[in-house]
Design a protein around this motif. Sequence first.
Motif, PDB file in Angstrom:
ATOM      1  N   LYS A  68     -20.077  -2.217  36.596  1.00  0.00           N
ATOM      2  CA  LYS A  68     -18.749  -2.533  36.080  1.00  0.00           C
ATOM      3  C   LYS A  68     -18.707  -2.361  34.571  1.00  0.00           C
ATOM      4  CE  LYS A  68     -17.249  -5.757  39.681  1.00  0.00           C
ATOM      5  NZ  LYS A  68     -16.948  -7.164  40.025  1.00  0.00           N
ATOM      6  N   GLY A  69     -17.651  -1.710  34.101  1.00  0.00           N
ATOM      7  CA  GLY A  69     -17.508  -1.457  32.682  1.00  0.00           C
ATOM      8  C   GLY A  69     -18.206  -0.195  32.211  1.00  0.00           C
ATOM      9  N   ARG A  70     -19.048   0.388  33.067  1.00  0.00           N
ATOM     10  CA  ARG A  70     -19.753   1.613  32.698  1.00  0.00           C
ATOM     11  C   ARG A  70     -19.337   2.800  33.577  1.00  0.00           C
ATOM     12  NH1 ARG A  70     -25.053   1.994  33.435  1.00  0.00           N
ATOM     13  NH2 ARG A  70     -25.171   0.492  35.148  1.00  0.00           N
ATOM     14  N   PHE A  71     -19.064   2.546  34.831  1.00  0.00           N
ATOM     15  CA  PHE A  71     -18.692   3.608  35.781  1.00  0.00           C
ATOM     16  C   PHE A  71     -17.205   3.507  36.096  1.00  0.00           C
ATOM     17  CE2 PHE A  71     -23.055   4.189  38.096  1.00  0.00           C
ATOM     18  CZ  PHE A  71     -23.673   4.335  36.870  1.00  0.00           C
ATOM     19  N   THR A  72     -16.601   4.655  36.299  1.00  0.00           N
ATOM     20  CA  THR A  72     -15.200   4.705  36.703  1.00  0.00           C
ATOM     21  C   THR A  72     -15.038   5.716  37.826  1.00  0.00           C
ATOM     22  OG1 THR A  72     -14.469   4.190  34.455  1.00  0.00           O
ATOM     23  CG2 THR A  72     -12.829   5.093  35.967  1.00  0.00           C
ATOM     24  N   ILE A  73     -14.458   5.257  38.921  1.00  0.00           N
ATOM     25  CA  ILE A  73     -14.163   6.163  40.029  1.00  0.00           C
ATOM     26  C   ILE A  73     -12.703   6.571  39.940  1.00  0.00           C
ATOM     27  CG2 ILE A  73     -13.536   4.309  41.656  1.00  0.00           C
ATOM     28  CD1 ILE A  73     -14.981   5.938  43.849  1.00  0.00           C
ATOM     29  N   SER A  74     -12.441   7.827  40.255  1.00  0.00           N
ATOM     30  CA  SER A  74     -11.064   8.311  40.232  1.00  0.00           C
ATOM     31  C   SER A  74     -10.943   9.454  41.221  1.00  0.00           C
ATOM     32  CB  SER A  74     -10.665   8.780  38.829  1.00  0.00           C
ATOM     33  OG  SER A  74     -11.477   9.873  38.422  1.00  0.00           O
ATOM     34  N   ARG A  75      -9.721   9.800  41.533  1.00  0.00           N
ATOM     35  CA  ARG A  75      -9.529  10.908  42.453  1.00  0.00           C
ATOM     36  C   ARG A  75      -8.340  11.749  42.027  1.00  0.00           C
ATOM     37  NH1 ARG A  75      -9.356   8.407  48.109  1.00  0.00           N
ATOM     38  NH2 ARG A  75      -9.181  10.601  48.694  1.00  0.00           N
ATOM     39  N   ASP A  76      -8.466  13.029  42.282  1.00  0.00           N
ATOM     40  CA  ASP A  76      -7.375  13.969  42.048  1.00  0.00           C
ATOM     41  C   ASP A  76      -7.030  14.545  43.411  1.00  0.00           C
ATOM     42  OD1 ASP A  76      -5.702  16.113  41.482  1.00  0.00           O
ATOM     43  OD2 ASP A  76      -6.736  16.617  39.630  1.00  0.00           O
ATOM     44  N   ASN A  77      -6.085  13.930  44.070  1.00  0.00           N
ATOM     45  CA  ASN A  77      -5.770  14.339  45.439  1.00  0.00           C
ATOM     46  C   ASN A  77      -5.180  15.741  45.504  1.00  0.00           C
ATOM     47  OD1 ASN A  77      -6.780  12.049  46.654  1.00  0.00           O
ATOM     48  ND2 ASN A  77      -4.818  10.970  46.658  1.00  0.00           N
ATOM     49  N   ALA A  78      -4.576  16.194  44.440  1.00  0.00           N
ATOM     50  CA  ALA A  78      -4.050  17.563  44.430  1.00  0.00           C
ATOM     51  C   ALA A  78      -5.187  18.584  44.473  1.00  0.00           C
ATOM     52  CB  ALA A  78      -3.193  17.787  43.192  1.00  0.00           C
ATOM     53  N   LYS A  79      -6.330  18.206  43.902  1.00  0.00           N
ATOM     54  CA  LYS A  79      -7.491  19.103  43.872  1.00  0.00           C
ATOM     55  C   LYS A  79      -8.531  18.754  44.932  1.00  0.00           C
ATOM     56  CE  LYS A  79      -7.174  20.119  38.924  1.00  0.00           C
ATOM     57  NZ  LYS A  79      -7.887  20.072  37.606  1.00  0.00           N
ATOM     58  N   ASN A  80      -8.271  17.699  45.708  1.00  0.00           N
ATOM     59  CA  ASN A  80      -9.223  17.276  46.742  1.00  0.00           C
ATOM     60  C   ASN A  80     -10.593  16.942  46.161  1.00  0.00           C
ATOM     61  OD1 ASN A  80      -7.831  17.153  49.175  1.00  0.00           O
ATOM     62  ND2 ASN A  80      -7.997  19.353  49.508  1.00  0.00           N
ATOM     63  N   ILE A  81     -10.619  16.237  45.048  1.00  0.00           N
ATOM     64  CA  ILE A  81     -11.874  15.873  44.400  1.00  0.00           C
ATOM     65  C   ILE A  81     -11.833  14.385  44.034  1.00  0.00           C
ATOM     66  CG2 ILE A  81     -13.395  16.228  42.422  1.00  0.00           C
ATOM     67  CD1 ILE A  81     -12.479  19.074  42.274  1.00  0.00           C
ATOM     68  N   VAL A  82     -12.974  13.751  44.193  1.00  0.00           N
ATOM     69  CA  VAL A  82     -13.165  12.379  43.726  1.00  0.00           C
ATOM     70  C   VAL A  82     -14.291  12.403  42.696  1.00  0.00           C
ATOM     71  CG1 VAL A  82     -13.831  10.036  44.353  1.00  0.00           C
ATOM     72  CG2 VAL A  82     -12.335  11.360  45.861  1.00  0.00           C
ATOM     73  N   TYR A  83     -14.095  11.694  41.614  1.00  0.00           N
ATOM     74  CA  TYR A  83     -15.054  11.688  40.516  1.00  0.00           C
ATOM     75  C   TYR A  83     -15.697  10.313  40.372  1.00  0.00           C
ATOM     76  CZ  TYR A  83     -12.405  15.836  39.109  1.00  0.00           C
ATOM     77  OH  TYR A  83     -11.782  17.056  39.074  1.00  0.00           O
ATOM     78  N   LEU A  84     -16.902  10.333  39.843  1.00  0.00           N
ATOM     79  CA  LEU A  84     -17.542   9.102  39.386  1.00  0.00           C
ATOM     80  C   LEU A  84     -18.027   9.364  37.969  1.00  0.00           C
ATOM     81  CD1 LEU A  84     -18.380   6.207  40.179  1.00  0.00           C
ATOM     82  CD2 LEU A  84     -20.651   7.144  40.672  1.00  0.00           C
ATOM     83  N   GLN A  85     -17.302   8.828  37.008  1.00  0.00           N
ATOM     84  CA  GLN A  85     -17.697   8.948  35.600  1.00  0.00           C
ATOM     85  C   GLN A  85     -18.690   7.837  35.297  1.00  0.00           C
ATOM     86  OE1 GLN A  85     -16.769  11.281  33.175  1.00  0.00           O
ATOM     87  NE2 GLN A  85     -18.347  10.256  31.964  1.00  0.00           N
ATOM     88  N   MET A  86     -19.858   8.228  34.838  1.00  0.00           N
ATOM     89  CA  MET A  86     -20.922   7.274  34.578  1.00  0.00           C
ATOM     90  C   MET A  86     -21.275   7.325  33.095  1.00  0.00           C
ATOM     91  SD  MET A  86     -23.333   7.883  37.933  1.00  0.00           S
ATOM     92  CE  MET A  86     -23.939   9.470  37.363  1.00  0.00           C
ATOM     93  N   ASN A  87     -21.019   6.236  32.413  1.00  0.00           N
ATOM     94  CA  ASN A  87     -21.305   6.141  30.983  1.00  0.00           C
ATOM     95  C   ASN A  87     -22.390   5.107  30.736  1.00  0.00           C
ATOM     96  OD1 ASN A  87     -19.186   7.980  30.465  1.00  0.00           O
ATOM     97  ND2 ASN A  87     -17.697   6.305  30.303  1.00  0.00           N
ATOM     98  N   ASN A  88     -23.008   5.200  29.565  1.00  0.00           N
ATOM     99  CA  ASN A  88     -24.044   4.241  29.168  1.00  0.00           C
ATOM    100  C   ASN A  88     -25.088   4.080  30.277  1.00  0.00           C
ATOM    101  OD1 ASN A  88     -25.419   2.378  27.616  1.00  0.00           O
ATOM    102  ND2 ASN A  88     -24.103   0.659  28.234  1.00  0.00           N
ATOM    103  N   LEU A  89     -25.599   5.201  30.747  1.00  0.00           N
ATOM    104  CA  LEU A  89     -26.535   5.178  31.865  1.00  0.00           C
ATOM    105  C   LEU A  89     -27.825   4.475  31.501  1.00  0.00           C
ATOM    106  CD1 LEU A  89     -25.732   8.697  33.231  1.00  0.00           C
ATOM    107  CD2 LEU A  89     -25.733   6.613  34.600  1.00  0.00           C
ATOM    108  N   LYS A  90     -28.394   3.801  32.477  1.00  0.00           N
ATOM    109  CA  LYS A  90     -29.618   3.043  32.308  1.00  0.00           C
ATOM    110  C   LYS A  90     -30.687   3.562  33.274  1.00  0.00           C
ATOM    111  CE  LYS A  90     -26.890  -1.046  31.148  1.00  0.00           C
ATOM    112  NZ  LYS A  90     -26.639  -2.477  31.433  1.00  0.00           N
ATOM    113  N   PHE A  91     -31.936   3.206  33.001  1.00  0.00           N
ATOM    114  CA  PHE A  91     -33.025   3.640  33.881  1.00  0.00           C
ATOM    115  C   PHE A  91     -32.750   3.243  35.328  1.00  0.00           C
ATOM    116  CE2 PHE A  91     -35.546   5.392  30.696  1.00  0.00           C
ATOM    117  CZ  PHE A  91     -35.773   4.506  29.646  1.00  0.00           C
ATOM    118  N   ASP A  92     -32.207   2.060  35.540  1.00  0.00           N
ATOM    119  CA  ASP A  92     -31.951   1.563  36.900  1.00  0.00           C
ATOM    120  C   ASP A  92     -30.861   2.348  37.630  1.00  0.00           C
ATOM    121  OD1 ASP A  92     -32.538  -1.998  36.262  1.00  0.00           O
ATOM    122  OD2 ASP A  92     -33.894  -0.306  36.617  1.00  0.00           O
ATOM    123  N   ASP A  93     -30.169   3.211  36.932  1.00  0.00           N
ATOM    124  CA  ASP A  93     -29.148   4.038  37.590  1.00  0.00           C
ATOM    125  C   ASP A  93     -29.754   5.273  38.251  1.00  0.00           C
ATOM    126  OD1 ASP A  93     -27.026   3.330  34.802  1.00  0.00           O
ATOM    127  OD2 ASP A  93     -26.956   2.408  36.793  1.00  0.00           O
TER     128      ASP A  93
END
Length: 129
Positions: A68-93
């Motif tokens: 929470k606060g680092r990853f963001t899920i989103s979708r572009d239904n017009a393009k049939n794609i779902v994204y997972l933006q991952m910021n401030n990545l850590k070793f445990d990711d």
Amino acid sequence: QLQLVESGGGLVQPGGSLRLSCATSGFNLDPLDAYAIGWFRQAPGKEREGVSCISRSGDYANYLDSVKGRFTISRDNAKNIVYLQMNNLKFDDTGVYYCAADMDDAQVLAGSCADFGSWGQGTQVTVIS
């Protein structure tokens, strides 16, 4: 059965960012916006865990507490794609990240990401210094 393909994984240093994509492949009777989508990951020696999921409309999303606060899920239904933006990545990711789909998005609306029926092959994310 719905065919899913993930992309966007790779090597990244701690604090870096990656954006994963989940798209359909091959012939599918229904577009991706007919499905709730979840992102899961599995680290070596650990059980697979739900990272995030999003409702069919994109209006509802859930996250694992540790992202929470680092990853963001989103979708572009017009393009049939779902994204997972991952910021401030850590070793445990570090792990193999899978996207999964299910036509029933009631669980997403109820705050859960546990039960999805169709799975992709996964993409590797490695956080390394």
